[in-house]
Design an enzyme around this catalytic site. Structure first.
Site, PDB file in Angstrom:
ATOM      1  N   THR A  40     -11.860 -45.383 -20.678  1.00  0.00           N
ATOM      2  CA  THR A  40     -11.315 -46.167 -19.971  1.00  0.00           C
ATOM      3  C   THR A  40     -10.726 -46.900 -21.111  1.00  0.00           C
ATOM      4  OG1 THR A  40     -12.261 -44.830 -18.065  1.00  0.00           O
ATOM      5  CG2 THR A  40     -10.574 -46.971 -18.414  1.00  0.00           C
ATOM      6  N   HIS A  43      -8.199 -46.586 -23.831  1.00  0.00           N
ATOM      7  CA  HIS A  43      -6.995 -46.009 -22.933  1.00  0.00           C
ATOM      8  C   HIS A  43      -6.339 -47.566 -22.957  1.00  0.00           C
ATOM      9  CE1 HIS A  43      -7.108 -41.817 -22.446  1.00  0.00           C
ATOM     10  NE2 HIS A  43      -8.238 -42.356 -21.692  1.00  0.00           N
TER      11      HIS A  43
HETATM   12 ZN    ZN Z   1     -16.791 -45.986 -18.386  1.00  0.00          ZN
END
Ligand code: ZN
Ligand code: NAD
Length: 340
Positions: A40, A43
């Site tokens: 994440t 990203h």
């Molecule tokens: Zn994580």
């Protein structure tokens, strides 16, 4: 205090001086010691289409971490200063049907640390006391900072009875690798872990005694026969988000087998549902961790000797964050830790 901040809608992060967060009555201020970088965070670093929709800069990133209790709000009396803790990064509400029934991981009002509010890539982070998880001595600081993705692996793997079962895991990212280690630890008979990246399969072999296979070079079906399985895998854990991997898994499951879906496809995928029906497969979608049963089970697995330390391939001081993100962007690492 120092913090790694997404300042503007652009690629990268900045190391900034920001205010130490204010501690509310029900909050705990944690002095951060060890953090891990998640997909994440990558990203968000890369400012891809998901990140540009989901993230409102300025934001301090980071949701995988451990530290020590530094200060507590006036209503907090169950933690002592200096206690080693990790934190459930999903901050749930208390109004929904699920939250009120204790199914906290299914609360639709959940907000995420380091995504929807300032996170832990900083010298201090403030969280609600209800999100704190004290760490036992057997869990060192580095492992303490990867309990969030480890929890994803525990949640998915323990969704089905694995004792004596034959398990197929697709995707040897950190979560797939930790899932293979868990499956072996809890007594699966055969565990086959697949990835199209040989580096990842090599890393998996350093973490646990799983069988591995690169499906772009040889077939799961042949390997299955070689392993002596006649009717297919009993349990499938999909941890790549790849359409091809999921289809391959469905084809190699036994009738009535169980599949846990954890990997997130980046675009919608095309599935032949009738194949799932004719095989009478049982499919469960996995989101996050069961709060706090997954934490309990995960810590108990580590205390009972489960060893995942080799999934951590690099540790850096936080000021070397650019090197750390670069390594991950090149797909050359397992879990990468930043020390604070
Ligand atoms: Zn994580
Ligand atoms: P990762 O991206 O590091 O690992 C995914 C792996 O899948 C990579 O090594 C990639 O080479 C491999 N892969 C790609 N195509 C494949 C194929 N055809 N067959 C086999 N392997 C293939 O990810 P991670 O951090 O280990 O997380 C695993 C997945 O879980 C990701 O999709 C992530 O977005 C998702 N995730 C979901 C949750 C949740 O709550 N459901 C939480 C965290 C992460």
């Amino acid at each position: 205090m120092k913090a790694l901040v997404k300042e503007k809608a652009e690629i990268g992060l900045h190391l900034k001086d920001v205010e130490v967060p204010k501690v509310g009555d029900n909050d705990v201020l944690i002095k951060v010691k060890s953090t891990a970088i998640c997909g994440t965070d990558l990203h968000i670093w890369n400012w891809d289409s998901w990140a540009s929709k989901a993230i409102k800069p300025p934001l301090t990133l980071g949701h995988e971490f451990m530290g020590t209790i530094h200060k507590v709000g006036t209503n907090v009396d169950r933690f002592r200063i200096g206690e080693r803790v990790s934190v459930e990064s999903h901050i749930v509400g208390n109004r929904s049907r699920n939250a009120r029934a204790g199914r906290l991981h299914l609360d639709p009002d959940t907000i995420n640390l380091g995504v929807d509010r300032n996170g832990a890539f900083a010298e201090f982070v403030c969280v609600p006391q209800s999100n704190i998880v004290p760490l036992p001595d057997e869990v060192n600081d580095s492992i303490g900072s990867i309990l969030d993705p480890f929890g994803n692996a525990v949640h998915a793997s323990l969704s089905f009875d694995l004792a004596g079962e034959d398990v197929l895991i697709t995707g040897a990212g950190p979560i797939g690798i930790m899932s293979a280690a868990i499956a072996i630890h809890v007594g699966a008979r055969n565990v086959l872990l697949t990835d199209i990246n040989d580096e990842r399969l090599k890393l998996a072999k350093k973490v646990c005694a799983t069988e591995v296979l690169n499906p772009s070079k040889s077939s799961i079906k042949d390997k299955m026969e070689e392993m002596g399985l006649r009717e297919g895998f009993d349990v499938g854990l999909e941890m790549s988000g790849s359409e091809i991997a999921l289809k391959d898994m469905i084809q190699n499951m036994m009738m009535g087998g169980n599949i846990a879906l954890l990997g997130l496809p980046s675009t919608p995928i095309n599935l032949d549902i009738s194949e799932i029906i004719f095989k009478a497969l049982n499919i469960k979608a996995i989101y996050g961790r069961e709060i706090f049963e997954t934490w309990y089970k995960g810590l108990a697995l580590l205390q009972s000797g489960l060893d995942i330390k080799n999934v951590i391939t690099h540790e850096f001081h936080y000021s070397d964050y650019e090197k750390a993100f670069d390594l991950l962007n090149q797909g050359k690492a397992g879990k990468v830790i930043l020390k604070w």
